[in-house]
Enzyme design. Structure first.
Site, PDB file in Angstrom:
ATOM      1  N   LYS A 207       0.847  -1.185   0.000  1.00 53.90           N
ATOM      2  CA  LYS A 207       0.000   0.000   0.000  1.00 53.90           C
ATOM      3  C   LYS A 207       0.889   1.243   0.000  1.00 53.90           C
ATOM      4  CE  LYS A 207      -3.179  -0.359   3.310  1.00 53.90           C
ATOM      5  NZ  LYS A 207      -3.833  -0.750   4.588  1.00 53.90           N
ATOM      6  N   HIS A 208       0.546   2.284  -0.727  1.00 52.43           N
ATOM      7  CA  HIS A 208      -0.545   2.436  -1.690  1.00 52.43           C
ATOM      8  C   HIS A 208       0.123   2.890  -2.981  1.00 52.43           C
ATOM      9  CE1 HIS A 208      -2.047   3.413   2.403  1.00 52.43           C
ATOM     10  NE2 HIS A 208      -3.177   2.814   2.047  1.00 52.43           N
ATOM     11  N   HIS A 221      -5.957  12.255   0.491  1.00 48.79           N
ATOM     12  CA  HIS A 221      -6.631  12.138  -0.806  1.00 48.79           C
ATOM     13  C   HIS A 221      -6.404  13.331  -1.722  1.00 48.79           C
ATOM     14  CE1 HIS A 221      -9.869   8.936   0.399  1.00 48.79           C
ATOM     15  NE2 HIS A 221      -8.744   8.751   1.045  1.00 48.79           N
ATOM     16  N   ASP A 287      -8.170   0.033  -2.925  1.00 48.71           N
ATOM     17  CA  ASP A 287      -8.403   0.595  -1.609  1.00 48.71           C
ATOM     18  C   ASP A 287      -9.911   0.785  -1.476  1.00 48.71           C
ATOM     19  OD1 ASP A 287      -7.995   1.602   0.913  1.00 48.71           O
ATOM     20  OD2 ASP A 287      -6.404   2.966   0.309  1.00 48.71           O
TER      21      ASP A 287
END
Length: 766
Positions: A207-208, A221, A287
């Site tokens: 991840k990620h 984000h 995700d």
């Protein structure tokens, strides 16, 4: 016997045979997932994540079962269930999955496992940033193997860890989940974790991929605006190492968009880089809710089906945590909107993984797998203890430490007597139990107050002082009075991890600047003003700026969320029972703003002697840490003066323990490229070794450096080794290099193909 059930046949032949026998709906079913929701949902305060309610329109259990199922989401990690109850529930879910599959194919059960198996009663290991502070890949691998064995014992097949995002901005909330700011440390420790988990039979999930940690203003984000060189030379190497060196069998996408293109829609990254270049053959899982994010947040898809098609074509195999965007893939094929070859491609990968896990072997019965087990066993706690002890970093010390058993110690601050401050965002107590209320942690977590009173035959007076976040000054005066009346004041400040703004560190808990949260700095200043020698203990998931008061502290200790055994580890460091071994995987800033930056800086990103009035240099640099003994580095030896572009060089040095007690030093090898066709970092770590020595003893550390380790992405976006001078720096931090040398790379520019040397082997003699 069907070919797909024959263990003697190859995995590829078995998967191809099964795929050929399946209907379109059955193939799509293997790409789907289902998240059983908590039976105790009425007790939960709010959603797990923002917009969760809006994204809960996935397929029902009955709809999910109709044609088989790819994944079962977090049967253990969604609500407090005992190991026995979790096993029973998982067996029942798997029974239904198998009964509804024409080929009796079980689902892959996955769980979170970053700070240990994220379930009630399981060991809470230190946060990932603390593993990095140990600089000990073998210990990280041992921890991951223990986590994997516990998960396998209760029927879990896949773990959603490790996090390989390289820290670019300390304000990012998920710094605590990372392994620091250096790609090589992240890659070597991440690959070690993968080997441990995979060696226990559990699929590790990287991840990620990629760019998540480089978001604008460090906001969760937020868009990522970086160039191809930063992506290739800083952010991607840890993932490549974990695939090539660790053997990871799954990858999770980043939520980010890179220069306007969401990762989940980027076939160049999910297919071109991951599969075509690196040879990855495992599964890419989304995700949580990332597929529908293509519609509702990125706005590059008009509806959930369009989002599902976009993700599938880019290279996503399985939609997690439940099926929304992938719900209509079959109809998209029948209507001619989607080529069935993309469904086949993803389903084949999922079936290969299930075959590798033994799920299609004769006699495999998922309803009998899993048994009651002690998820917080003495073995686990021993590993957690050793990790915590090796992760504590002593930053400065004027001689007040080790504590000399004064008659009275004042222990104040919000991290002194709150066990939750020792645990990361993805620990079960903070991730799940915090939403249920109450004091039950599921495991025993002694606080620093508990441990210090146990360690010392002295009076330890405790006052809270201030909370972690609230501007409540009601307890400051009592804490200051206690400090003034004591021989030493220990001020324990820092973070409380949580989710999406419910903490000061963790997913969605980004920081506006690098000030200690709340009014904790006010408490520190008030205690310092008493004149009592003050030991500052920072228990945090990110580095905080300490320059305003560092020179007035008698000592500073950094503890990166050290887990359930953290109290004793910090106390043992303060008393001298332990000789501090931790080293900084991130720098400690001097001031609150004008930063953050990391040590991986080209000339214009570093101190500019008046070009800017802001000084980005850290208060304590990456790699720094001291102990209760001292070490010397001497006798730098380079095996060559001139090396071919495809050659190797040995870099050796002697490390000596000059003190009167045993200890450990992390010997660090940095290279600098003073003249290149593109701007390069002033220095970059290419090797390290943790060396333990008794008092008065010496050892020789030898690094075997292939010229691939000097490679970078050139002007034409090809990876190259360029001839010219290379500076060699051996030291104990990114800024402390007592040994300096150089060598020349000779020949023509060499283009480095795929499969380059990613690691620097090291040998310790003596």
């Amino acid at each position: 016997m069907n070919l797909w059930n024959d263990p003697a046949a190859s995995v590829d032949d078995r998967a191809d045979a099964l795929l050929a026998a399946m209907t379109l709906d059955e193939k799509v079913g293997q790409l789907a997932s289902f998240w059983p929701q908590p039976a105790s949902s009425s007790q939960i305060a709010g959603d797990v994540a923002p917009m969760e309610s809006a994204m809960s329109a996935g397929l029902s259990w009955e709809e999910s079962l109709r044609h088989g199922l790819g994944h079962l989401t977090r049967n253990f990690g969604t609500e407090p269930v005992s190991a026995d109850d979790g096993v029973k529930r998982l067996r029942d879910y798997q029974r239904q999955v198998v009964e509804h599959s024409r080929f009796a194919i079980p689902a892959i059960a996955h769980e979170e496992c970053l700070t240990g198996f994220t379930t009630y009663g399981a060991t809470v290991y230190p946060a990932a940033i603390a593993w990095a502070a140990t600089f000990d890949p073998e210990l990280v691998e041992e921890m991951a193997a223990a986590i994997g064995s516990d998960m396998r014992a209760v029927g879990v097949d896949q773990g959603l860890a490790p996090v390989l995002d390289v820290v670019r901005d300390y304000r990012w909330g998920r710094v605590e989940e990372s392994l620091g700011e250096d790609p090589y440390v992240v890659g070597t420790l991440g690959a070690a974790y993968v080997r441990g988990l995979e060696g226990a039979g559990v699929v590790a999930t990287l991840k990620h991929l990629a760019g998540y940690s480089a978001s604008k203003a460090a906001r969760n984000h937020a868009p990522v605006a970086i160039g191809p060189r930063e992506l290739e030379d800083v952010l991607l190497p840890p993932f490549e190492m974990a695939v090539r060196e660790g053997g990871a069998r799954s990858v999770m996408n980043s939520y980010s968009d890179l220069d306007g293109l969401p990762v989940l829609a980027d076939s160049g990254l999910l297919t071109g880089v991951l599969r075509d270049r690196w040879g990855f053959r495992g599964t890419v899982v989304s995700d949580y809710w990332a597929v529908v994010f293509l519609e509702i947040t990125h706005r590059v898809a008009g509806d959930p089906r369009a989002a599902g098609i976009m993700a599938l074509e880019a290279g996503l195999d399985v939609e997690l945590p439940s099926t929304t965007g992938y719900a209509d893939l079959a109809s998209a094929v029948t209507e001619g909107v989607l080529d069935e070859a993309y469904v086949d491609r993803a389903a084949r990968r999922v079936l290969r993984q299930k075959i590798e896990l033994g799920m299609l072997d004769p006699g495999y019965d998922p309803t009998s797998i899993g048994d009651s087990t002690d998820l917080d066993s003495p073995r686990n706690r021993d590993i957690a203890r050793r990790l915590a002890e090796q992760s504590i970093v002593l930053l400065s010390n004027d001689g007040v430490l080790p504590l000399q058993v004064p008659s009275r110690i004042a222990l104040v601050g919000p991290c002194a007597d709150d066990p939750n401050t020792f645990m990361g965002c993805y620990s079960f107590p903070n991730h799940v139990l915090s939403r249920y209320g109450g004091d039950d942690l599921g495991v025993d977590v002694p606080t620093l107050l508990d441990a210090l009173r146990h360690e010392l035959d002295a009076e330890v007076v405790h006052h809270l002082g201030v909370p972690v976040t609230e501007a409540d000054r009601g307890g400051i005066d009592a804490a200051v009075e206690a400090a003034a009346d004591s021989d030493v004041a220990v001020v324990a400040v820092g973070d409380l991890a949580g989710l999406f703004g419910l903490g000061t560190s963790g997913e969605g808990c980004d920081a506006v600047d690098l000030r200690l949260p709340g009014i904790q700095e006010e408490l520190v200043e008030r205690v310092l003003a008493t004149g009592t020698p003050t030991v500052l203990v920072v228990v945090s998931g990110r580095p905080y700026a300490l320059g305003a008061f560092a020179d007035r502290c008698a000592a500073i200790v950094q503890a990166f969320m050290p887990g359930e055994e953290g109290g004793a580890a910090i106390a043992g460091t303060l008393t001298g029972r332990l000789n501090p071994e931790g080293r900084l995987p991130v720098g400690i800033p001097s001031h609150h703003g004008g930063q953050p930056g990391t040590y991986l800086a080209p000339p214009l990103a570093w101190y500019s002697e008046g070009i800017s009035n802001l000084d980005p240099r850290p208060l304590f640099p990456f790699g720094h840490g001291i102990g209760y003994t001292t070490f010397a580095l001497t006798d730098l030896r380079l095996s060559e003066e001139v090396v071919a572009t495809d050659g190797t060089i040995e870099v050796a040095a002697t490390v000596t323990n000059l003190g009167d007690r045993a200890g450990a030093e992390v010997v660090q090898l940095y290279l600098g490229d003073p003249l290149a066709q593109v701007t390069r970092p002033l220095k970059q770590l290419v090797g390290y070794a943790k060396v333990r020595l008794d008092a008065g003893c010496s050892a020789t550390v030898t690094f075997d450096v292939h010229m691939d380790r000097t490679s970078f992405t050139g002007r034409d976006l090809e990876r190259i080794v360029e001839p010219g001078r290379i500076d060699v720096m051996v030291g104990t931090s990114s800024e402390d290099h007592p040994l300096i040398g150089r060598f020349e790379i000779s020949g023509e520019v060499r283009v480095v193909g795929e499969g380059r040397v990613l690691t620097t082997p090291v040998r310790i003699d003596g």
